[in-house]
Design a protein around this motif. Sequence first.
Motif, PDB file in Angstrom:
ATOM      1  N   HIS A   1       6.274 -19.084   1.245  1.00 23.44           N
ATOM      2  CA  HIS A   1       5.206 -19.151   0.249  1.00 23.44           C
ATOM      3  C   HIS A   1       3.846 -19.428   0.888  1.00 23.44           C
ATOM      4  CE1 HIS A   1       3.493 -19.523  -3.699  1.00 23.44           C
ATOM      5  NE2 HIS A   1       3.070 -20.749  -3.452  1.00 23.44           N
ATOM      6  N   THR A   2       3.825 -20.213   1.972  1.00 27.29           N
ATOM      7  CA  THR A   2       2.541 -20.667   2.527  1.00 27.29           C
ATOM      8  C   THR A   2       2.133 -19.960   3.825  1.00 27.29           C
ATOM      9  OG1 THR A   2       3.665 -22.465   3.700  1.00 27.29           O
ATOM     10  CG2 THR A   2       2.788 -22.975   1.521  1.00 27.29           C
ATOM     11  N   PHE A   3       3.047 -19.197   4.437  1.00 27.95           N
ATOM     12  CA  PHE A   3       2.759 -18.690   5.789  1.00 27.95           C
ATOM     13  C   PHE A   3       1.523 -17.792   5.837  1.00 27.95           C
ATOM     14  CE2 PHE A   3       3.931 -14.157   6.065  1.00 27.95           C
ATOM     15  CZ  PHE A   3       4.550 -13.966   4.831  1.00 27.95           C
ATOM     16  N   GLU A   4       1.230 -17.098   4.739  1.00 30.75           N
ATOM     17  CA  GLU A   4       0.096 -16.167   4.774  1.00 30.75           C
ATOM     18  C   GLU A   4      -1.234 -16.895   4.965  1.00 30.75           C
ATOM     19  OE1 GLU A   4       0.816 -14.043   1.161  1.00 30.75           O
ATOM     20  OE2 GLU A   4       1.856 -12.417   2.200  1.00 30.75           O
ATOM     21  N   GLN A   5      -1.300 -18.141   4.499  1.00 31.38           N
ATOM     22  CA  GLN A   5      -2.539 -18.913   4.681  1.00 31.38           C
ATOM     23  C   GLN A   5      -2.797 -19.195   6.162  1.00 31.38           C
ATOM     24  OE1 GLN A   5      -3.003 -22.303   1.844  1.00 31.38           O
ATOM     25  NE2 GLN A   5      -1.155 -21.494   0.907  1.00 31.38           N
ATOM     26  N   LEU A   6      -1.726 -19.521   6.889  1.00 27.38           N
ATOM     27  CA  LEU A   6      -1.891 -19.757   8.327  1.00 27.38           C
ATOM     28  C   LEU A   6      -2.198 -18.444   9.049  1.00 27.38           C
ATOM     29  CD1 LEU A   6      -1.830 -21.643  10.756  1.00 27.38           C
ATOM     30  CD2 LEU A   6       0.629 -21.199  10.938  1.00 27.38           C
ATOM     31  N   ASP A   7      -1.534 -17.394   8.614  1.00 23.50           N
ATOM     32  CA  ASP A   7      -1.783 -16.075   9.205  1.00 23.50           C
ATOM     33  C   ASP A   7      -3.258 -15.710   9.075  1.00 23.50           C
ATOM     34  OD1 ASP A   7      -0.561 -14.051  10.580  1.00 23.50           O
ATOM     35  OD2 ASP A   7      -0.252 -12.810   8.813  1.00 23.50           O
ATOM     36  N   LYS A   8      -3.819 -15.971   7.900  1.00 19.23           N
ATOM     37  CA  LYS A   8      -5.229 -15.654   7.658  1.00 19.23           C
ATOM     38  C   LYS A   8      -6.140 -16.542   8.512  1.00 19.23           C
ATOM     39  CE  LYS A   8      -8.781 -15.232   4.123  1.00 19.23           C
ATOM     40  NZ  LYS A   8      -9.776 -15.895   4.984  1.00 19.23           N
ATOM     41  N   ALA A   9      -5.816 -17.843   8.601  1.00 18.58           N
ATOM     42  CA  ALA A   9      -6.654 -18.761   9.378  1.00 18.58           C
ATOM     43  C   ALA A   9      -6.699 -18.328  10.845  1.00 18.58           C
ATOM     44  CB  ALA A   9      -6.112 -20.189   9.255  1.00 18.58           C
ATOM     45  N   LEU A  10      -5.558 -17.938  11.385  1.00 17.81           N
ATOM     46  CA  LEU A  10      -5.522 -17.504  12.786  1.00 17.81           C
ATOM     47  C   LEU A  10      -6.200 -16.141  12.940  1.00 17.81           C
ATOM     48  CD1 LEU A  10      -1.901 -18.659  13.758  1.00 17.81           C
ATOM     49  CD2 LEU A  10      -4.063 -19.791  14.267  1.00 17.81           C
ATOM     50  N   GLY A  11      -6.025 -15.276  11.951  1.00 13.07           N
ATOM     51  CA  GLY A  11      -6.699 -13.971  11.973  1.00 13.07           C
ATOM     52  C   GLY A  11      -8.207 -14.129  11.941  1.00 13.07           C
ATOM     53  N   ASP A  12      -8.699 -15.111  11.185  1.00 17.14           N
ATOM     54  CA  ASP A  12     -10.150 -15.369  11.127  1.00 17.14           C
ATOM     55  C   ASP A  12     -10.669 -15.824  12.484  1.00 17.14           C
ATOM     56  OD1 ASP A  12     -10.225 -14.662   8.482  1.00 17.14           O
ATOM     57  OD2 ASP A  12     -10.261 -16.717   7.701  1.00 17.14           O
ATOM     58  N   LEU A  13      -9.863 -16.627  13.199  1.00 16.03           N
ATOM     59  CA  LEU A  13     -10.278 -17.057  14.544  1.00 16.03           C
ATOM     60  C   LEU A  13     -10.372 -15.849  15.474  1.00 16.03           C
ATOM     61  CD1 LEU A  13      -8.199 -20.345  15.005  1.00 16.03           C
ATOM     62  CD2 LEU A  13     -10.683 -20.155  14.768  1.00 16.03           C
TER      63      LEU A  13
END
Lengths: 117, 143
Positions: free
Chosen positions: A27-39
Motif C-alpha cells: 500500500h505504501t511502497f509507491e510513496q518511497l518509490d516517488k521520493a527516490l525518483g524525485d531525488l
Amino acid sequence: MPDFEIKTQTLNGGVALVDVKGYLDAHTFEQLDKALGDLFKSKVFRIVVKLDELDYISSAGAGVFIGVFGRAQENQGDIVILKPSPNVREVFDLLGLSQIFKIVEDLPSALKALQTA
Amino acid sequence: MEPSLLVRSLSIPNETRELRSVRAFAAEAVHRGGVPKAYENGILLAIDEAVANIITHAYQEGRKDVIEIVIEVDARRFSVIIRDSGTCFDPKTVSTPDLSAHVADGKRNGLGVFLMRRVMDEVEYLFKEGVRNELRMVKYLGT
C-alpha cells in the motif's frame, strides 16, 4: 508512531538521507518509490536510507530498493541502508539482499561507504 | 484432553489499505496463540504477501471482492487459509527467483511467493471451480 512517513534531508557533498518510518508494504511502497525518483530527477544518486524506525517491510517495499539500486550505480551513486530494524533485516536476509546492499550501523560508516561508490 | 485450539477469522475488501488490518489480525492470533516471538515477523510477512498478491494480481481493475482469512493455532502449528474469488493463481507455477538477476534488471516483482515458501513449512493452493480459491499455509512451531 506514524503509519508511514518519509523525511528527506540533503547532507553535504550531494548526499541525501532518507528516513523511512512505519510500515512499507504493497500500500505504501509507491510513496518511497516517488521520493527516490524525485531525488534522481534532482541528480542526487548517492543516498542513505535510514530504516531503524521502519517496523515492517514486505517484498513490495524491498522491491523499491531493488528497482533503484541499478540506476543509482549507473550514475556513479549508490544506495546504502542505515540501521535496519530487526524485522527489516530479517526480510533482507530472507531475500538475500543483505549480500547485495551495503548495510551499516551509523551515519559516518554510511558516508564512508558512499565515498567508495 | 483436546489441545486448545485458537480460531480467528477476518473478511476484508480487496484493497491494499487493508493489509495493515490483516497484519494486526495475524499478530493478535500469534500473541493469543502463544506462538514464539521469533516466528511473528515471518508469519505476518507470509500472510501479507499472500493477501497482497491476491489484491494486486487476481482482479481486473475495479472489481470488488471479499477476501476471507481464517487462522487456527494450537501448540504444534499455526495454519492460515485465505479464500478469494479472483483469477486463480497457483504459487507452484512461480519459480525461485535469481536475486542477482532481479537486482541487475531492477525487477521488483515475483518475490512474494518466494518469501511465503521461505517462511512457511507448507504452502498449498486449492482451486475449487466455481467456488473460491483457497491458499493454505502452515508453520510448524517446533521447527
